[in-house]
Design a protein around this motif. Sequence first.
Motif, short mmCIF file in Angstrom:
data_model
loop_
_atom_site.label_atom_id
_atom_site.label_comp_id
_atom_site.label_asym_id
_atom_site.label_seq_id
_atom_site.Cartn_x
_atom_site.Cartn_y
_atom_site.Cartn_z
N ALA A 195 0.76 -1.30 0.14
CA ALA A 195 -0.16 0.03 0.13
C ALA A 195 0.74 1.61 0.29
N ASP A 196 1.96 1.00 0.69
CA ASP A 196 2.86 2.54 0.53
C ASP A 196 4.14 2.84 -0.31
N GLU A 197 3.62 1.69 -1.20
CA GLU A 197 4.57 1.52 -2.58
C GLU A 197 3.67 2.88 -3.88
N LEU A 198 2.63 1.47 -3.41
CA LEU A 198 1.38 2.08 -4.23
C LEU A 198 0.83 3.76 -4.23
N GLN A 199 1.13 4.17 -3.12
CA GLN A 199 0.98 5.44 -2.49
C GLN A 199 1.78 6.07 -2.84
N GLN A 200 2.92 6.06 -3.47
CA GLN A 200 4.25 7.09 -3.72
C GLN A 200 3.68 7.07 -5.12
N LEU A 201 3.86 5.57 -5.82
CA LEU A 201 3.55 5.83 -7.16
C LEU A 201 2.93 6.46 -7.79
N ALA A 202 1.28 6.89 -6.88
CA ALA A 202 0.76 7.22 -7.29
C ALA A 202 0.72 8.87 -7.34
N ALA A 203 1.44 9.93 -6.29
CA ALA A 203 2.14 10.87 -5.85
C ALA A 203 2.65 11.51 -6.73
N ALA A 204 3.41 10.37 -6.78
CA ALA A 204 4.76 10.57 -8.52
C ALA A 204 3.92 11.26 -9.03
N LEU A 205 2.84 11.07 -9.81
CA LEU A 205 2.40 10.28 -11.32
C LEU A 205 0.92 11.86 -10.43
N GLN A 206 1.24 12.23 -10.25
CA GLN A 206 -0.11 13.18 -9.15
C GLN A 206 -1.68 12.77 -9.95
N LEU A 207 -1.63 10.65 -9.30
CA LEU A 207 -2.94 10.34 -9.54
C LEU A 207 -3.06 10.00 -7.99
N SER A 208 -4.50 9.68 -8.00
CA SER A 208 -4.99 8.97 -6.67
C SER A 208 -4.77 7.39 -6.24
N VAL A 209 -4.49 6.82 -5.34
CA VAL A 209 -4.41 5.18 -5.58
C VAL A 209 -5.87 4.58 -6.35
N ASP A 210 -6.66 5.01 -5.93
CA ASP A 210 -8.06 5.02 -6.77
C ASP A 210 -8.47 4.47 -8.58
N HIS A 211 -6.77 5.44 -9.00
CA HIS A 211 -6.95 5.14 -10.61
C HIS A 211 -6.77 3.89 -10.81
N PHE A 212 -5.37 3.69 -9.73
CA PHE A 212 -4.88 2.39 -9.93
C PHE A 212 -5.47 0.76 -9.28
N VAL A 213 -7.01 0.85 -8.58
CA VAL A 213 -6.75 -0.39 -8.33
C VAL A 213 -8.93 0.19 -8.83
N GLY A 214 -9.56 1.24 -8.41
CA GLY A 214 -10.68 1.64 -8.54
C GLY A 214 -11.47 1.01 -9.86
N ALA A 215 -12.58 0.55 -10.44
CA ALA A 215 -13.22 0.67 -11.15
C ALA A 215 -12.75 1.66 -12.21
#
Length: 81
Positions: free
Chosen positions: A54-74
């Motif tokens: 979860a921490d790694e995903l948050q770091q990547l999302a922040a670096a790409l200026q996206l939300s975590v939901d962008h990666f895991v949500g529908a």
Amino acid sequence: MRQNEPTEINARIARRLRAARTARRVTRPQLARRSGLSARTIERCEHERHRLTADELQQLAAALQLSVDHFVGACMLCGNA
């Protein structure tokens, strides 16, 4: 299911991570510097050989200026892909 076996959510994250990174014309080394993760970890994730924490995903999302939901949500526009 074996521990290292890819799951649908990991496949979805991998596809969306690569799509977001390439759409922004960011290389893996650049994303590594921005996120604090290694380029190797990013590559392994994009090829479904690494399960992000979860921490790694948050770091990547922040670096790409996206939300975590962008990666895991529908995603209605992308057919839930």
